[in-house]
Write a protein that holds these residues in place. Structure first.
Motif, PDB file in Angstrom:
ATOM      1  N   LEU A 101      -0.304   7.809   0.080  1.00 25.34           N
ATOM      2  CA  LEU A 101      -1.741   8.058  -0.085  1.00 25.34           C
ATOM      3  C   LEU A 101      -2.450   8.288   1.248  1.00 25.34           C
ATOM      4  O   LEU A 101      -3.631   8.607   1.274  1.00 25.34           O
ATOM      5  CB  LEU A 101      -2.400   6.863  -0.794  1.00 25.34           C
ATOM      6  N   ASP A 115      -8.969   1.504  -8.301  1.00 27.79           N
ATOM      7  CA  ASP A 115      -8.211   0.380  -8.858  1.00 27.79           C
ATOM      8  C   ASP A 115      -7.142  -0.124  -7.896  1.00 27.79           C
ATOM      9  O   ASP A 115      -6.173  -0.760  -8.306  1.00 27.79           O
ATOM     10  CB  ASP A 115      -7.567   0.789 -10.193  1.00 27.79           C
ATOM     11  N   ALA A 116      -7.318   0.174  -6.591  1.00 26.98           N
ATOM     12  CA  ALA A 116      -6.300  -0.223  -5.616  1.00 26.98           C
ATOM     13  C   ALA A 116      -6.372  -1.721  -5.363  1.00 26.98           C
ATOM     14  O   ALA A 116      -7.425  -2.331  -5.413  1.00 26.98           O
ATOM     15  CB  ALA A 116      -6.498   0.527  -4.318  1.00 26.98           C
ATOM     16  N   GLN A 151     -13.468   4.418   0.833  1.00 23.18           N
ATOM     17  CA  GLN A 151     -12.201   3.979   0.225  1.00 23.18           C
ATOM     18  C   GLN A 151     -12.391   3.332  -1.146  1.00 23.18           C
ATOM     19  O   GLN A 151     -11.504   3.404  -1.991  1.00 23.18           O
ATOM     20  CB  GLN A 151     -11.453   3.021   1.164  1.00 23.18           C
ATOM     21  N   ALA A 157       0.879  -1.169   0.000  1.00 18.93           N
ATOM     22  CA  ALA A 157       0.000   0.000   0.000  1.00 18.93           C
ATOM     23  C   ALA A 157       0.912   1.213   0.000  1.00 18.93           C
ATOM     24  O   ALA A 157       1.829   1.288   0.814  1.00 18.93           O
ATOM     25  CB  ALA A 157      -0.889   0.000   1.237  1.00 18.93           C
ATOM     26  N   PHE A 178      -9.943   4.803  -3.886  1.00 22.69           N
ATOM     27  CA  PHE A 178      -8.949   3.951  -4.558  1.00 22.69           C
ATOM     28  C   PHE A 178      -9.673   2.939  -5.442  1.00 22.69           C
ATOM     29  O   PHE A 178      -9.743   1.759  -5.105  1.00 22.69           O
ATOM     30  CB  PHE A 178      -8.093   3.213  -3.532  1.00 22.69           C
TER      31      PHE A 178
END
Length: 350
Positions: free
Chosen positions: A125, A191-192, A185, A121, A189
Motif C-alpha cells: 500500500l 478500516d486499517a 491516511q 502493515a 485506509f
C-alpha cells in the motif's frame, strides 16, 4: 548388455541423486548441461520443463508454509530463498524522534529495539521514501506514538516487593504503540488497523517518574538494507531425502536400523514371524548418518537426496502470510528477469 545397463544406472544416479557416503558427498556438481552425458538430451527445453515442474503445498499453518518445488535448478531455488530473505519489502520503524526518554534504555538502543518490532502493515500500500526526504508523507510513511509514564501504586501493600503490584505502567510493551494518521491516511485506509504484529513484545522497563515519549516513522524497505525489513523469520530449503535398503534387513539389525534414523523414517514389520525393516517415510530424515557408525549396517543402505526436489519452509514474521511472500518473491524474480532482458535489448550490439 548388463554392463551397459549398469553404466546407464550409474549415469542416472549421477544425474538425479546426490549420494551421502560415510566420508563425503558424491555427485554434488551441477551436471544439467547439454552433452555432459552421452546419450542424454540435457539441453533446457521449455515444454519438458513445463511438463515436469510442479509445486506441492505440504502444510500451511499460522505463519508457516512448507511446500515442494520439483523440477528446478539449485540456482533458481536459491534465488527464491535469497529474495525472500532480503528483497521482499516490508514496513519497519526507520526514524525515532525522542521527545523525552528518562528510562535507563539509551536512545539509540531504544530506537534499535523499536526498529526490530514487526509492524502489521501491508507494504504494497506504500511507496518507497525518497532519499534525503526528512518529512514523511501519507503515501510513504506510517507514524506511531509511544508515550508512557511509570508511577507508584498508592494501593500497594506495604511489605510487597512485586514490581507488578508496586508500579503502574512499569513494563513498556509493543501494544502501547499507537498509530497516528498522517495527512489523509484516515480516508485512505478507513478500516486499517496498523499496529505491531505482537502486542506483548517488551520494549523497556520503567520505574516511578521515568517516562518515554517518542514518535516513530515507519518506512518501506528491504532486508538487503537492514535485517529489520526482512519479512521472514526463516526461509530455507533442503533436498528430498531418498533412502534405499540394498538388501533385506531383519530382526536385531532391523531394530538397530530403525534407531539410526529419525522417528518415523524406518518401520519394522512382522512378516512370517520375522521382523523386517522398510523405509516408511524418508522425508522425515535429517541425515545424521548414524547408520555409518555400525559396520554391520553401513553397506546395506544407500543414503541420497533427490537433486531437483526442493522442500521449502518459509516462516513469516507475521506481516504478510507466507504464501503471499512466496508469490511476491516470484514477482520480484520475474521483474529481475524482465529488467535483464530489457538491458540486453537496449545494449547496441558491437
Amino acid at each position: 548388455a548388463a554392463a551397459a545397463m549398469a553404466a546407464k544406472g550409474g549415469t542416472d544416479e549421477m544425474r538425479d541423486r546426490v549420494v551421502l557416503g560415510e566420508f563425503g558427498v558424491r555427485n554434488v556438481h551441477t551436471t544439467d548441461f547439454p552433452g555432459n552425458y552421452p546419450g542424454y538430451e540435457d539441453a533446457w527445453d521449455q515444454r519438458r520443463f513445463e511438463e515436469e515442474f510442479r509445486v506441492d503445498i505440504i502444510r500451511e499453518e499460522d505463519g508457516a508454509l512448507e511446500f515442494d518445488m520439483v523440477g528446478i535448478d539449485a540456482a533458481i531455488a536459491n534465488a527464491f530463498r535469497r529474495i525472500l530473505l532480503a528483497e521482499v519489502p516490508t514496513m519497519a520503524v526507520e526514524k525515532v524522534f525522542v521527545y523525552n526518554n528518562t528510562s535507563i534504555v539509551q536512545d539509540e538502543i531504544l530506537a534499535h529495539r523499536l526498529g526490530l518490532i514487526p509492524i502489521r502493515a501491508d507494504p504494497r500500500l506504500f511507496e518507497y521514501r525518497n532519499q534525503g526526504d526528512e518529512e514523511g508523507t501519507e503515501i510513504d510513511t506510517l507514524q506511531f506514538q509511544l508515550k508512557i509514564k511509570c508511577s507508584r501504586n498508592p494501593q500497594a501493600a506495604k511489605e510487597s516487593s512485586d514490581p507488578n503490584e508496586l508500579y503502574f505502567n512499569h513494563k513498556v510493551y509493543s501494544k502501547h504503540m499507537t498509530w497516528v494518521p498522517l495527512g489523509n491516511q484516515t480516508d485512505l485506509f478507513p478500516d486499517a488497523d496498523f499496529r505491531p504484529v505482537h502486542d506483548d513484545i517488551l520494549i523497556a522497563l520503567l520505574r516511578p517518574g521515568q517516562e518515554i515519549d517518542v514518535l516513530m516513522h515507519c518506512v518501506k524497505g528491504i532486508g538487503k538494507d537492514h535485517a529489520k525489513f526482512s519479512p521472514v523469520a526463516t526461509a530455507s530449503y533442503r533436498l528430498l531425502p531418498d533412502i534405499t535398503l540394498l538388501q533385506p534387513i531383519e530382526d536385531e539389525a532391523a531394530e538397530m536400523l530403525q534407531k539410526c534414523f529419525s522417528p518415523g523414517v524406518i518401520e519394522v514389520q512382522n512378516i512370517k514371524g520375522k521382523k523386517v525393516a522398510r523405509v516408511a517415510n524418508a522425508r522425515l530424515d535429517t541425515f545424521s548418518r548414524e547408520v555409518f557408525r555400525h559396520d554391520g549396517l553401513k553397506n546395506l543402505v544407500r543414503l541420497a537426496r533427490v537433486r531437483n526436489h526442493y522442500i521449502f519452509s518459509v516462516e513469516s514474521t507475521g506481516i504478510l502470510p507466507p504464501d503471499v511472500l512466496v508469490s511476491e518473491a516470484i514477482k520480484i524474480l520475474m521483474g529481475k528477469c524482465q529488467r535483464f532482458l530489457n538491458e540486453l535489448d537496449s545494449v547496441p550490439m558491437e
